[in-house]
Design a protein around this motif. Sequence first.
Motif, PDB file in Angstrom:
ATOM      1  N   ALA A  64       0.832  -1.208   0.000  1.00 40.34           N
ATOM      2  CA  ALA A  64       0.000   0.000   0.000  1.00 40.34           C
ATOM      3  C   ALA A  64       0.865   1.256   0.000  1.00 40.34           C
ATOM      4  CB  ALA A  64      -0.919   0.001   1.222  1.00 40.34           C
ATOM      5  N   CYS A  65       1.916   1.258   0.811  1.00 39.11           N
ATOM      6  CA  CYS A  65       2.813   2.426   0.877  1.00 39.11           C
ATOM      7  C   CYS A  65       3.532   2.644  -0.451  1.00 39.11           C
ATOM      8  CB  CYS A  65       3.818   2.249   2.009  1.00 39.11           C
ATOM      9  SG  CYS A  65       3.092   2.338   3.659  1.00 39.11           S
ATOM     10  N   MET A  66       3.879   1.562  -1.150  1.00 37.43           N
ATOM     11  CA  MET A  66       4.519   1.698  -2.460  1.00 37.43           C
ATOM     12  C   MET A  66       3.579   2.371  -3.453  1.00 37.43           C
ATOM     13  SD  MET A  66       6.621  -1.910  -2.843  1.00 37.43           S
ATOM     14  CE  MET A  66       7.261  -1.491  -4.476  1.00 37.43           C
ATOM     15  N   TYR A  67       2.327   1.933  -3.469  1.00 35.62           N
ATOM     16  CA  TYR A  67       1.357   2.550  -4.376  1.00 35.62           C
ATOM     17  C   TYR A  67       1.027   3.984  -3.936  1.00 35.62           C
ATOM     18  CZ  TYR A  67       0.357  -1.613  -7.142  1.00 35.62           C
ATOM     19  OH  TYR A  67       0.454  -2.679  -8.011  1.00 35.62           O
ATOM     20  N   GLY A  68       1.045   4.235  -2.638  1.00 39.04           N
ATOM     21  CA  GLY A  68       0.723   5.568  -2.144  1.00 39.04           C
ATOM     22  C   GLY A  68       1.759   6.604  -2.521  1.00 39.04           C
TER      23      GLY A  68
END
Length: 345
Positions: free
Chosen positions: A205-209
Motif C-alpha cells: 500500500a505504501c509503495m502505491y501511495g
Amino acid sequence: EAPLMGAEFRQWVKDTREQLKPTPTSASAPASAPASVPSHLSSSADSATDTPPPSVESLDPQSLALEAFDWLQRAAAVGHMGGHYLSAYMYMKGFDAVQGKLSPRDAKIVEHLQEASRLGSSLAAYDLGVCYYRGDHVAAVDVQRALELFERAASGLHPDPRAMYCAAHIYYNGEGGVERSIERALQHLQRCVEHDFADGIFFLACMYGSGDGVEQDDKRTMELVEKAAALKHKDALYYLATSLLHGNHGQTVDVPAAVHYYELAAAAGNVDAIANLGSIYYHGIGVSKDLEKASHYYHMAAFRHNTRACQALADMYSRGEGVPQSEGHAQHYRNMAEELSKLQS
C-alpha cells in the motif's frame, strides 16, 4: 508438534508417555512397539520397569521441559521433521537435556533447523533465514543465504507469508549484495496479499501511495490500506485515520471516522495515533475541545517516548491547561522532548 506452553504442554507430555508405554509380549513373539506408538517414534520405546515415572502433574517446569526435550531428541534421531524443528526451538530457549540445565547451543540450533528445513518445514526454513539475516546462532550475517531460505519457506508445501515479506524487503532494498529488484519484491508482496499477511499488504500500500517503484495509484493504495486495517495492522489503521482526517488519497474528510480509526490504532500500539488523539481533543478538531482527554492521550504518548506529546505536555503544565499548573512538570517534559530530539537526530 508439541504445544510448548502451559497446560497443553503438560498434556502433550502425558499423551506421549502413554503412546510410548511398552506392552508385554508373548514368549514366542518377537518384541515390537505397541500398535499405538507412532512409527517415527517406535524405536524410542523403553523397556518396562517396575518403578513408574513421577506423574506429569508433579513435575516442576524444568523437569517437564527436559522430559519433553528427550522425546523430541528421539524423534529427531529417527528423522522426524517436527522433532528437529522443536528441538531447535528448545535449544533457542536454552534447554539442554544432556547437561540438565540451561545451556544455549548455537550449533545444535542450526543443525536441527537445517535438517527440518531439508525435510520440508517452511517454519524451519524461515527461522533459519532469520538466523542468517540477523547473525543469530551463526558465524556471521549472510543476507544472500537468508534470502535463499526465505524463498524456500515462501514456496514450500505450506508457504510462510513471513518469508514472503522478508524476501520482498531484501529485494526492495537490495540488501547484503542482493541486486535490487522491484519486480521480485512485488511478486512476493502480492503473495502476501493473497495470504492476508498484514505487514506485506501495508508495505505494498505504501509503495502505491508514494509511487515508489510502481505507478502511484490512490485507489489501489486505499484498497490495500483498508485490507490491512481490517487485519488490525496498527500502522494501516493510523494511515487510514490520517487519510480520513486530511482527505488524502481521494478520501472524503470524515473526522468522526478518523477519530475511530485513531482509537483503534492507539489500542493496537501506534504511538503517533495516541499523540494525534491528544491534538484532536486539545484543538477540538471535529470534536468538542476536551483538555482532560488531551492530557490523557498526551501522557500515554509521552510515556512511550513521543517527542510531540512531551512538548505539548510541557506547554499544558506551564499554562495549567487540563492539568495543575506546574513549572517543575513543564521543565521535566521539556527536558524529555530535548533528549528525544537528540536521539532522533
